[in-house]
Design a protein around this motif. Structure first.
Motif, mmCIF file in Angstrom:
data_model
loop_
_atom_site.group_PDB
_atom_site.id
_atom_site.type_symbol
_atom_site.label_atom_id
_atom_site.label_comp_id
_atom_site.label_asym_id
_atom_site.label_seq_id
_atom_site.Cartn_x
_atom_site.Cartn_y
_atom_site.Cartn_z
ATOM 1 N N GLN A 4 -30.255 34.154 40.617
ATOM 2 C CA GLN A 4 -30.777 33.374 39.497
ATOM 3 C C GLN A 4 -29.913 32.132 39.356
ATOM 4 O OE1 GLN A 4 -29.889 34.435 35.373
ATOM 5 N NE2 GLN A 4 -32.058 34.950 35.166
ATOM 6 N N PHE B 238 -33.401 28.133 33.878
ATOM 7 C CA PHE B 238 -33.087 29.186 34.843
ATOM 8 C C PHE B 238 -34.248 29.320 35.818
ATOM 9 C CE2 PHE B 238 -30.788 30.134 31.014
ATOM 10 C CZ PHE B 238 -29.531 30.503 31.479
ATOM 11 N N GLU C 26 -35.305 31.972 39.270
ATOM 12 C CA GLU C 26 -34.900 33.003 40.213
ATOM 13 C C GLU C 26 -35.395 32.660 41.610
ATOM 14 O OE1 GLU C 26 -34.776 37.132 38.676
ATOM 15 O OE2 GLU C 26 -36.111 37.501 40.354
#
Lengths: 141, 233
Positions: free
Chosen positions: B59, B90, B92
């Motif tokens: 992440q 953020f 991933e």
């Protein structure tokens, strides 16, 4: 205002001394042409009829007549392909864009001779209108 | 999905679109480029297939945000990896093998050093409520021959026999006028023509989704182009 990061990116691609000329000048543009792995210089000569854009986006258009057919080439001002640009003759013009030349042929396309060519410190484009007028008294005096 | 040599981390980074300009390549040809200021990002979490997450991923966190503007769970999440301030964005990144990077390590544009092609994910500019011609590239109706006030209309939307299996209702997902833009768009296989490590810039050939200043996700191209033409900066 132009973004500082964009200016930073562009700065590496700007020519330190881009060609100096003004609108209406008769110029020889020496450009590099790559054919296979050979490089040669081709000269395109004609009249500068317009300049546009700023910074790295600036371009100029050179017009000439080939076999009775008008031919125009647009060059990026900062192109590394331009080996050199020679001003052959300066003209006295009263506009920034000479688009009207496109509609004219033969004798009508002649431009009044401008100030004599001064080596190295010829007037910049921003001084197109002012330069010939300012230069004239000194040349006649 | 392929990995580069950089600690098994698929080259991926979050950044902001700066704007477009043009540069010259080594042959002196003009190349239109989008400048993206990317990273440095921080690996805020590492997921492994033998851990509790059951899959391999990292992440990435991008851009510091004031603690009071973040949420307590996020502040705690970022603190776990030794970050002084929480992150604003953020994302991933799924990996095919176990990630070798540790949580808390930094990712900057240098992971794109050996990469020629990238995919860019961004949020497209909002266009508001648009008709079918702009939104779905419909052809519209004839300009003349008796057409009145319907030049940009969609025409028939079905009905009766035309909606077999749907009763009298209009088919679900029928392309009609409506809101356009502000959706996630992925532009794939764009040439990466330059990396500026000092200013954390990526120069990507062509256009990138979204407005200037918008957040974009840049990753190594997932698919290999059939013709990987050499593009030099």
């Amino acid at each position: 205002m132009r973004n500082a990061l964009l200016t930073h990116v562009e700065s590496k691609h700007l020519q330190a001394s881009p060609p100096q000329f003004s609108i209406g000048d008769l110029v020889d543009v020496h450009c590099k042409i790559v054919e296979g792995d050979k490089e040669r210089i081709q000269v395109f000569s004609g009249t500068v009829i317009l300049r546009k854009g700023t910074g790295i986006n600036s371009t100029f258009t050179v017009r000439r007549i080939v076999n009775n057919e008008g031919v125009e080439r647009i060059f990026p001002l900062h192109s590394p392909k331009i080996e050199k640009l020679e001003v052959k003759r300066k003209s006295k013009v009263r506009r920034a864009k000479l688009n009207y030349l496109r509609g004219l042929t033969g004798k009508a396309t002649r431009l009044k001779e401008g100030a004599p060519i001064v080596p190295s410190d010829s007037p910049t484009a921003s001084a197109v209108v002012a330069a010939p007028a300012a230069a004239e008294p000194t040349s006649s005096a | 999905m392929s990995e580069n040599g950089n600690g098994n981390l698929l080259a991926a980074i979050l950044g902001r679109k700066v704007g477009m300009t043009r540069i010259y390549d080594s042959a002196g040809t003009v190349v239109p480029v989008t400048v993206v200021q990317a990273g440095p990002c921080v690996v805020t979490q590492v997921k492994t297939e033998d851990g509790k997450d059951g899959y391999n991923a990292v992440q990435l966190g991008f851009e510091d945000v004031k603690e009071r503007r973040s949420t307590k769970p996020l502040v705690g999440h970022c603190r776990k990896t030794g970050q002084t301030s929480p992150k604003r964005f953020f994302r991933e990144v799924r990996l095919s093998a176990k990630p070798t990077v540790a949580a808390g390590s930094t990712v900057d544009v240098s992971i794109f050093d050996a990469i020629k092609w990238v995919d860019v994910v961004g949020t497209s500019k909002g266009k508001g409520f648009q008709g079918v011609m702009k939104r779905w590239n419909f052809g519209g109706q004839p300009g003349s021959h008796g057409t009145e006030r319907k030049h940009r209309s969609p025409g028939s939307i079905g009905g009766g026999q035309g909606t077999r299996g749907h009763g009298r209702a209009i088919k679900k997902g029928k392309k009609m006028a409506g809101h356009l833009g502000v959706e996630q768009i992925t532009t794939r296989n764009l040439a990466l023509v330059g990396v500026d490590k000092e200013k954390h810039l990526l120069l990507i050939r062509g256009t990138v989704p979204g407005a200037n200043g918008g957040v974009v996700f840049v990753r190594q191209a997932k698919t290999v182009l059939p013709v990987a033409a050499e593009v030099k900066a």
